[in-house]
Design an enzyme around this catalytic site. Structure first.
Site, PDB file in Angstrom:
ATOM      1  N   ASP A 120       0.811  -1.228   0.000  1.00  0.00           N
ATOM      2  CA  ASP A 120       0.000   0.000   0.000  1.00  0.00           C
ATOM      3  C   ASP A 120       0.840   1.272   0.000  1.00  0.00           C
ATOM      4  O   ASP A 120       0.289   2.363  -0.229  1.00  0.00           O
ATOM      5  CB  ASP A 120      -0.947   0.008   1.207  1.00  0.00           C
ATOM      6  CG  ASP A 120      -2.074  -1.000   1.064  1.00  0.00           C
ATOM      7  OD1 ASP A 120      -2.552  -1.189  -0.060  1.00  0.00           O
ATOM      8  OD2 ASP A 120      -2.457  -1.601   2.091  1.00  0.00           O
ATOM      9  N   ASP A 182      -5.014  -5.842  -5.838  1.00  0.00           N
ATOM     10  CA  ASP A 182      -4.864  -4.408  -5.558  1.00  0.00           C
ATOM     11  C   ASP A 182      -3.422  -3.937  -5.806  1.00  0.00           C
ATOM     12  O   ASP A 182      -3.171  -2.785  -6.147  1.00  0.00           O
ATOM     13  CB  ASP A 182      -5.234  -4.094  -4.097  1.00  0.00           C
ATOM     14  CG  ASP A 182      -6.355  -4.963  -3.539  1.00  0.00           C
ATOM     15  OD1 ASP A 182      -6.501  -6.114  -3.990  1.00  0.00           O
ATOM     16  OD2 ASP A 182      -7.070  -4.510  -2.637  1.00  0.00           O
TER      17      ASP A 182
HETATM   18  N1  GLY Z   1      -7.044  -2.249  -1.269  1.00  0.00           N
HETATM   19  C1  GLY Z   1      -8.067  -2.627  -0.372  1.00  0.00           C
HETATM   20  C2  GLY Z   1      -9.412  -2.566  -0.974  1.00  0.00           C
HETATM   21  O1  GLY Z   1      -9.595  -2.468  -2.162  1.00  0.00           O
HETATM   22  O2  GLY Z   1     -10.359  -2.628  -0.199  1.00  0.00           O
END
Ligand code: GLY
Length: 424
Positions: A120, A182
């Protein structure tokens, strides 16, 4: 005599028509400008609610008007600064830039050697310092992004060929090497570093991550697994599963949205047609399953559909990606199709069904963060707002660009601000 009179009337009519065209402007651009003014009004309301610039708005529960707040360690921490940067890019007002900078500054701690990160770091830094650098060109901000890329690259496992997305899950959930869809969004940070004086191999890592994900994390029908598990030692793919979707074999909307956006970025950065052909396939399966208003249910496989909750964040992410993809396309049919879909997505999100102007100070309602864990269901969420303002900005710039002549067009960039970071 009659001939001359007809000629005069003809010339007058042509001049009147030309002047009408010149003053009418572009309706799409005007619509986007007025919708961006709505975003600006909502931002002003949120700023009044925040006690100081280290408190970040994250989400608003359905039926409430109060922000649930968070801090810089949270994966969503960059989105508020990113919203403020897009707002500044649209208003050009110094106060808006100062607000964006104030919130961005707090993200600096993320590159501290004592701060542990996961994938992230890409979302957290690109949305804050990425925009700060794109808007100011300050070398200091570039260095923060390069330091962030070092941290992201340190999670790369070269036996697997992907980044370990969640180091904490190795201990907390018993996962081996894990890569989540993600993570495709955060390859941009590696490309940025390779383009801006960082190690050239970061680009190879990003490409390997994309190729390995393309090979293992999609089913035969091009729907995706949220999580791919790999043997940490021999690098072999073990299985796909989910963390935030309905089930391991379900089609989680936001996972696919991250994939569509992420593979569009990889194609932009590499020019490799294999990625373009692939993103067309994963976009098409998503578009084919959409309900009438083009805002997906949170998981396309939820058996409660049509009574399941929606996820407006996926619609905003995909709208933004499709505007870029339509401009990168080498196939006119697809270019047109993607722009038409993005147009309808953005217009539907901008109706009273989705805009939150009457109930809270976010931009949008009806996003679903983590249904299995029971939070942020049918809520307003900061990343839905971030990709909404990004998509509106791209849409407005696309139509503003249409009004320029060819020479001016080449000087304008209508895609991601990160596309021109490498060219400073
Ligand atoms: N990256 C976490 C989500 O999409 O909830």
């Amino acid at each position: 005599m009659i001939d001359i009179r007809l000629k005069v009337i003809g010339v007058a009519a042509t001049l009147a028509l030309q002047s009408a065209v010149a003053t009418a402007g572009c309706p799409q651009k005007e619509w986007a400008d007025s919708t961006l003014r709505y975003c600006n009004c909502q931002i002003e309301k949120t700023l009044c609610q925040l006690p100081n610039d280290s408190v970040l708005p994250r989400s608003i529960n359905a039926g409430s008007d109060k922000w649930n707040t968070t801090d810089i360690g949270d994966w969503t921490s960059g989105f508020w600064s990113g919203i403020l940067w897009y707002n500044y890019m649209n208003t050009n007002k110094l106060t808006d830039m100062l607000n964006a900078l104030a919130y961005t500054e707090h993200q600096r701690y993320l590159v501290d050697p004592n701060h542990e990160v996961d994938h992230d770091i890409g979302f957290q830094l690109l949305c804050s310092f990425g925009h700060a650098y794109a808007n100011t060109g300050r070398a200091e901000y570039k260095d923060i992004l390069l330091a962030g890329a070092d941290k992201l690259a340190a999670l790369y496992n070269n036996r697997v060929g992907t980044i370990l997305s969640w180091p904490h899950a190795v201990k907390d959930m018993g996962y081996p090497h894990n890569t989540i869809m993600d993570n495709m969004m955060n390859l941009q940070l590696l490309f940025f570093a390779a383009n801006n004086g960082g190690p050239a191999e970061y680009r190879d890592m990003a490409i390997s991550h994309a190729r390995t994900t393309m090979k293992n994390q999609f089913r035969k029908d091009y729907t995706s697994y949220h999580v791919a598990l790999y043997d940490t030692e021999n690098g072999k793919f073990i299985r796909g599963c989910t963390n935030q979707g309905y089930s391991d074999e379900s089609f989680w909307a936001r996972g696919q949205a991250w994939g569509i956006y992420g593979f569009t970025v990889v194609y932009r950065e590499t020019g490799d047609k294999e990625f373009l052909r692939f993103v067309e396939k994963i976009a098409d399966v998503y578009l084919a399953r959409l309900p009438e208003d083009y805002v997906p249910y949170w998981d396309f496989s939820d058996p409660n559909i049509p009574n399941a909750v929606k996820d407006a964040s996926s619609a905003a992410i995909v709208a933004s990606a499709l505007i870029e993809l339509s401009q990168l396309e080498d196939n006119a049919f697809y270019a047109d199709k993607y722009m038409k879909y993005a147009d309808k997505m953005l217009h539907n999100l901008s109706t009273a069904d989705y805009q939150s102007r009457h109930c809270n100070s976010a931009f949008l309602m009806h996003s679903t963060g983590n249904k299995p864990a029971g939070y942020e269901i049918d809520s307003s969420i900061n990343y839905a707002d971030y990709y909404y303002i990004e998509a509106l900005t791209r849409y407005r710039d696309f139509y503003a660009n249409e009004e320029l002549n060819d020479h001016e067009k080449t000087k304008r960039n209508t895609l991601s601000p990160f596309t021109y970071l490498g060219n400073r």
